[in-house]
Design a protein around this motif. Structure first.
Motif, PDB file in Angstrom:
ATOM      1  N   UNK A 137       9.163 -63.439  -7.190  1.00  0.00           N
ATOM      2  CA  UNK A 137      10.138 -62.412  -7.560  1.00  0.00           C
ATOM      3  C   UNK A 137      10.364 -62.405  -9.073  1.00  0.00           C
ATOM      4  N   UNK A 138      10.546 -63.560  -9.652  1.00  0.00           N
ATOM      5  CA  UNK A 138      10.773 -63.670 -11.098  1.00  0.00           C
ATOM      6  C   UNK A 138       9.577 -63.118 -11.880  1.00  0.00           C
ATOM      7  N   UNK A 139       8.372 -63.454 -11.459  1.00  0.00           N
ATOM      8  CA  UNK A 139       7.168 -62.986 -12.146  1.00  0.00           C
ATOM      9  C   UNK A 139       7.088 -61.465 -12.138  1.00  0.00           C
ATOM     10  N   UNK A 140       7.232 -60.868 -10.976  1.00  0.00           N
ATOM     11  CA  UNK A 140       7.078 -59.414 -10.875  1.00  0.00           C
ATOM     12  C   UNK A 140       8.203 -58.663 -11.589  1.00  0.00           C
TER      13      UNK A 140
ATOM     14  N   UNK B  93       8.870 -54.862 -12.217  1.00  0.00           N
ATOM     15  CA  UNK B  93       9.172 -54.428 -10.853  1.00  0.00           C
ATOM     16  C   UNK B  93      10.640 -54.678 -10.551  1.00  0.00           C
ATOM     17  N   UNK B  94      11.113 -54.145  -9.442  1.00  0.00           N
ATOM     18  CA  UNK B  94      12.446 -54.452  -8.944  1.00  0.00           C
ATOM     19  C   UNK B  94      12.337 -54.695  -7.445  1.00  0.00           C
TER      20      UNK B  94
ATOM     21  N   UNK C 219       8.973 -53.105  -5.937  1.00  0.00           N
ATOM     22  CA  UNK C 219       8.503 -51.760  -6.252  1.00  0.00           C
ATOM     23  C   UNK C 219       8.576 -51.499  -7.744  1.00  0.00           C
ATOM     24  N   UNK C 220       7.716 -50.608  -8.170  1.00  0.00           N
ATOM     25  CA  UNK C 220       7.711 -50.111  -9.552  1.00  0.00           C
ATOM     26  C   UNK C 220       7.171 -48.697  -9.488  1.00  0.00           C
ATOM     27  N   UNK C 221       7.922 -47.780 -10.045  1.00  0.00           N
ATOM     28  CA  UNK C 221       7.541 -46.373 -10.032  1.00  0.00           C
ATOM     29  C   UNK C 221       7.264 -45.925  -8.597  1.00  0.00           C
TER      30      UNK C 221
ATOM     31  N   UNK D 281       4.710 -49.923  -3.969  1.00  0.00           N
ATOM     32  CA  UNK D 281       5.356 -51.122  -3.434  1.00  0.00           C
ATOM     33  C   UNK D 281       4.297 -52.178  -3.191  1.00  0.00           C
ATOM     34  N   UNK D 282       4.663 -53.420  -3.446  1.00  0.00           N
ATOM     35  CA  UNK D 282       3.870 -54.576  -3.054  1.00  0.00           C
ATOM     36  C   UNK D 282       4.764 -55.424  -2.166  1.00  0.00           C
ATOM     37  N   UNK D 283       4.203 -55.889  -1.058  1.00  0.00           N
ATOM     38  CA  UNK D 283       4.935 -56.756  -0.139  1.00  0.00           C
ATOM     39  C   UNK D 283       4.295 -58.138  -0.182  1.00  0.00           C
TER      40      UNK D 283
END
Length: 122
Positions: free
Chosen positions: A18-21, A27-28, A42-44, A47-49
């Motif tokens: 989470x911290x990296x992304x 990302x958020x 997600x970003x823009x 989504x990445x899970x």
């Protein structure tokens, strides 16, 4: 009809991922529920899970995702500004297949390649 894709990648430690992304890639967190062994970022428009895989050996992780962008130079600079290492074989360059792209590895060795088409759609 197919409308979206949300790749699922392995992670060993949710807080590190989470911290990296968030801090390296902008990302958020997606969603209102915090799952113990699952993370959605997600970003823009993407989504990445991530699913928990505590015993993952990063040297044996072959997770990969290709992410298209319409602002490769600006995004590349933001990655450099956040001091995120670029993959040794993945500096920003124009590829023979008409993409300008670069690659990084996340904390669990998932390969993220970012690319922008050099062809103008008509």
């Amino acid at each position: 009809m197919l409308t979206d894709i949300h790749p699922k990648l392995p992670m060993r430690n949710k807080s590190i991922t989470k911290e990296f992304y968030i801090n390296k890639l902008g990302f958020k967190t997606f969603g209102n529920t915090d799952y113990d062994e699952y993370l959605m970022m997600e970003k823009d428009q993407i989504q990445l899970h991530f699913f928990e895989f505590k015993t993952l050996d990063p040297k044996e992780n072959y997770g990969q995702v290709y992410i298209r962008t319409d602002a490769i130079d600006r995004f590349y600079q933001s990655v450099l500004d956040s001091k995120t290492p670029i993959h040794p074989n993945g500096p920003l360059e124009t590829k023979p297949w008409g993409q300008k792209e670069f690659s990084i590895l996340d904390p669990d060795n998932n390969l993220l390649t970012f690319g922008q088409s050099l062809f103008v759609e008509k």
